[in-house]
Design a protein around this motif. Structure first.
Motif, PDB file in Angstrom:
ATOM      1  N   VAL A 113      20.601 -23.963 -15.630  1.00  0.00           N
ATOM      2  CA  VAL A 113      21.817 -24.624 -15.148  1.00  0.00           C
ATOM      3  C   VAL A 113      23.041 -24.019 -15.823  1.00  0.00           C
ATOM      4  CG1 VAL A 113      23.075 -26.814 -15.029  1.00  0.00           C
ATOM      5  CG2 VAL A 113      20.614 -26.779 -14.632  1.00  0.00           C
ATOM      6  N   THR A 114      22.947 -23.824 -17.133  1.00  0.00           N
ATOM      7  CA  THR A 114      24.068 -23.251 -17.884  1.00  0.00           C
ATOM      8  C   THR A 114      24.426 -21.871 -17.354  1.00  0.00           C
ATOM      9  OG1 THR A 114      23.415 -24.485 -19.852  1.00  0.00           O
ATOM     10  CG2 THR A 114      24.895 -22.616 -20.185  1.00  0.00           C
ATOM     11  N   GLU A 115      23.431 -21.034 -17.135  1.00  0.00           N
ATOM     12  CA  GLU A 115      23.689 -19.685 -16.617  1.00  0.00           C
ATOM     13  C   GLU A 115      24.320 -19.735 -15.228  1.00  0.00           C
ATOM     14  OE1 GLU A 115      19.906 -17.695 -16.935  1.00  0.00           O
ATOM     15  OE2 GLU A 115      20.128 -17.418 -19.100  1.00  0.00           O
ATOM     16  N   ARG A 116      23.846 -20.652 -14.383  1.00  0.00           N
ATOM     17  CA  ARG A 116      24.380 -20.781 -13.014  1.00  0.00           C
ATOM     18  C   ARG A 116      25.833 -21.242 -13.045  1.00  0.00           C
ATOM     19  NH1 ARG A 116      24.294 -25.403 -10.188  1.00  0.00           N
ATOM     20  NH2 ARG A 116      22.442 -26.276 -11.180  1.00  0.00           N
ATOM     21  N   ILE A 117      26.112 -22.281 -13.832  1.00  0.00           N
ATOM     22  CA  ILE A 117      27.468 -22.830 -13.899  1.00  0.00           C
ATOM     23  C   ILE A 117      28.419 -21.835 -14.561  1.00  0.00           C
ATOM     24  CG2 ILE A 117      28.896 -24.667 -14.922  1.00  0.00           C
ATOM     25  CD1 ILE A 117      27.232 -25.630 -12.547  1.00  0.00           C
ATOM     26  N   TYR A 118      27.978 -21.221 -15.660  1.00  0.00           N
ATOM     27  CA  TYR A 118      28.837 -20.277 -16.366  1.00  0.00           C
ATOM     28  C   TYR A 118      29.128 -19.056 -15.494  1.00  0.00           C
ATOM     29  CZ  TYR A 118      30.752 -17.324 -20.028  1.00  0.00           C
ATOM     30  OH  TYR A 118      31.581 -16.517 -20.766  1.00  0.00           O
ATOM     31  N   SER A 119      28.138 -18.585 -14.784  1.00  0.00           N
ATOM     32  CA  SER A 119      28.338 -17.459 -13.869  1.00  0.00           C
ATOM     33  C   SER A 119      29.368 -17.807 -12.795  1.00  0.00           C
ATOM     34  CB  SER A 119      27.002 -17.074 -13.238  1.00  0.00           C
ATOM     35  OG  SER A 119      27.175 -16.054 -12.297  1.00  0.00           O
ATOM     36  N   SER A 120      29.289 -19.019 -12.249  1.00  0.00           N
ATOM     37  CA  SER A 120      30.275 -19.458 -11.255  1.00  0.00           C
ATOM     38  C   SER A 120      31.662 -19.539 -11.869  1.00  0.00           C
ATOM     39  CB  SER A 120      29.905 -20.825 -10.673  1.00  0.00           C
ATOM     40  OG  SER A 120      28.969 -20.677  -9.658  1.00  0.00           O
ATOM     41  N   LEU A 121      31.735 -20.063 -13.093  1.00  0.00           N
ATOM     42  CA  LEU A 121      33.026 -20.163 -13.774  1.00  0.00           C
ATOM     43  C   LEU A 121      33.653 -18.778 -13.960  1.00  0.00           C
ATOM     44  CD1 LEU A 121      35.211 -21.718 -15.350  1.00  0.00           C
ATOM     45  CD2 LEU A 121      33.757 -21.462 -17.374  1.00  0.00           C
ATOM     46  N   ILE A 122      32.862 -17.827 -14.442  1.00  0.00           N
ATOM     47  CA  ILE A 122      33.385 -16.466 -14.650  1.00  0.00           C
ATOM     48  C   ILE A 122      33.788 -15.846 -13.317  1.00  0.00           C
ATOM     49  CG2 ILE A 122      32.798 -14.125 -15.420  1.00  0.00           C
ATOM     50  CD1 ILE A 122      33.403 -16.200 -17.676  1.00  0.00           C
ATOM     51  N   ASN A 123      33.008 -16.055 -12.281  1.00  0.00           N
ATOM     52  CA  ASN A 123      33.346 -15.557 -10.948  1.00  0.00           C
ATOM     53  C   ASN A 123      34.682 -16.141 -10.476  1.00  0.00           C
ATOM     54  OD1 ASN A 123      32.918 -14.128  -8.507  1.00  0.00           O
ATOM     55  ND2 ASN A 123      32.089 -15.972  -7.560  1.00  0.00           N
ATOM     56  N   ILE A 124      34.876 -17.439 -10.703  1.00  0.00           N
ATOM     57  CA  ILE A 124      36.132 -18.087 -10.325  1.00  0.00           C
ATOM     58  C   ILE A 124      37.286 -17.495 -11.128  1.00  0.00           C
ATOM     59  CG2 ILE A 124      37.413 -20.267 -10.469  1.00  0.00           C
ATOM     60  CD1 ILE A 124      34.675 -21.661  -9.756  1.00  0.00           C
ATOM     61  N   LEU A 125      37.082 -17.331 -12.431  1.00  0.00           N
ATOM     62  CA  LEU A 125      38.144 -16.765 -13.275  1.00  0.00           C
ATOM     63  C   LEU A 125      38.460 -15.324 -12.899  1.00  0.00           C
ATOM     64  CD1 LEU A 125      37.107 -18.203 -16.757  1.00  0.00           C
ATOM     65  CD2 LEU A 125      38.963 -18.996 -15.265  1.00  0.00           C
ATOM     66  N   ASN A 126      37.470 -14.567 -12.448  1.00  0.00           N
ATOM     67  CA  ASN A 126      37.707 -13.191 -11.999  1.00  0.00           C
ATOM     68  C   ASN A 126      38.549 -13.146 -10.733  1.00  0.00           C
ATOM     69  OD1 ASN A 126      36.433 -11.691 -14.019  1.00  0.00           O
ATOM     70  ND2 ASN A 126      34.428 -11.894 -13.046  1.00  0.00           N
ATOM     71  N   GLN A 127      38.447 -14.184  -9.917  1.00  0.00           N
ATOM     72  CA  GLN A 127      39.186 -14.224  -8.650  1.00  0.00           C
ATOM     73  C   GLN A 127      40.550 -14.877  -8.784  1.00  0.00           C
ATOM     74  OE1 GLN A 127      36.909 -15.845  -5.346  1.00  0.00           O
ATOM     75  NE2 GLN A 127      35.039 -15.412  -6.463  1.00  0.00           N
ATOM     76  N   ASP A 128      40.694 -15.750  -9.774  1.00  0.00           N
ATOM     77  CA  ASP A 128      41.871 -16.601  -9.849  1.00  0.00           C
ATOM     78  C   ASP A 128      42.524 -16.560 -11.211  1.00  0.00           C
ATOM     79  OD1 ASP A 128      42.987 -18.363  -7.816  1.00  0.00           O
ATOM     80  OD2 ASP A 128      40.903 -18.876  -7.438  1.00  0.00           O
ATOM     81  N   ASP A 129      43.823 -16.356 -11.212  1.00  0.00           N
ATOM     82  CA  ASP A 129      44.582 -16.530 -12.442  1.00  0.00           C
ATOM     83  C   ASP A 129      45.610 -17.638 -12.242  1.00  0.00           C
ATOM     84  OD1 ASP A 129      46.294 -15.235 -10.735  1.00  0.00           O
ATOM     85  OD2 ASP A 129      46.792 -13.611 -12.108  1.00  0.00           O
ATOM     86  N   ASN A 130      45.340 -18.460 -11.256  1.00  0.00           N
ATOM     87  CA  ASN A 130      46.229 -19.556 -10.910  1.00  0.00           C
ATOM     88  C   ASN A 130      45.770 -20.853 -11.569  1.00  0.00           C
ATOM     89  OD1 ASN A 130      47.753 -17.948  -9.021  1.00  0.00           O
ATOM     90  ND2 ASN A 130      45.957 -18.034  -7.695  1.00  0.00           N
TER      91      ASN A 130
END
Length: 194
Positions: A113-130
């Motif tokens: 779960v941690t790897e899945r959520i953290y991966s999504s978080l990093i993906n979101i941060l890579n796409q968004d600086d807003n």
């Protein structure tokens, strides 16, 4: 953050995982989300990311103002139990905090779960600086906090620290809100419970 789910037995789906994903918010959950999310911190959001669970989307709707976009990400879903809730060991959640590999057959471990959520978080941060909000679930949030911060288990419950400052020392409640700030390298630089 995620508000209170409806515990109505009339919501009749045999498969526990599907039932968990489709469970709507209770009326109290709707009112709680509407109240707690009506704070200045959520003004001027560019995007809101949400788990695909019905109750998460129902919570996220209170953050949508003006041109704010809603993005559904199934990777932000709650931990998959892999077993009917009624058949779970009552100590399972606590034991899973202690053992990152513990899981039921067809379920997810804390590590997964941690790897899945953290991966999504990093993906979101890579796409968004807003300025964004992410709406997901208590266990998944707890596991993410365990990765990003220091957890102490006390007789009074969990205590989370970041940079030696205690920012949270209670059970995660419905519609719990955390503000996280990251630097350009996606390293956490501050966190607080709102």
């Amino acid at each position: 953050m995620n508000s209170e789910k409806e515990m109505n037995n009339e919501f009749n789906i045999d498969d526990f995982q599907l039932r968990n994903e489709k469970q709507p918010l209770s009326i109290d959950g709707e009112l709680l989300a509407q109240k707690k999310l009506n704070i200045d911190e959520f003004n001027d959001l560019d995007k809101v990311y949400s788990s695909n669970y019905v109750r998460a989307i129902s919570t996220a709707k209170y953050l949508l103002k003006g041109n704010t976009k809603l993005i559904i990400d199934s990777n932000l879903g709650e931990r998959k139990f892999g077993i009917e809730e009624e058949k779970r060991d009552l100590n399972f959640a606590f034991n899973q905090v202690l053992d990152e590999n513990l899981k039921y057959p067809n379920g997810e471990s804390r590590k997964e779960v941690t790897e899945r959520i953290y991966s999504s978080l990093i993906n979101i941060l890579n796409q968004d600086d807003n300025k964004i909000a992410i709406v997901f679930h208590a266990n998944a949030m707890f596991f993410l906090l365990m990765k990003l911060c220091e957890l102490e288990l006390t007789n009074n419950g969990p205590r989370f620290k970041f940079n030696n400052d205690i920012f949270f020392s209670k059970k995660i409640d419905f519609c719990e809100i955390f503000k996280l700030e990251f630097n350009d390298n996606h390293e956490l630089i501050s966190i607080k419970n709102l």
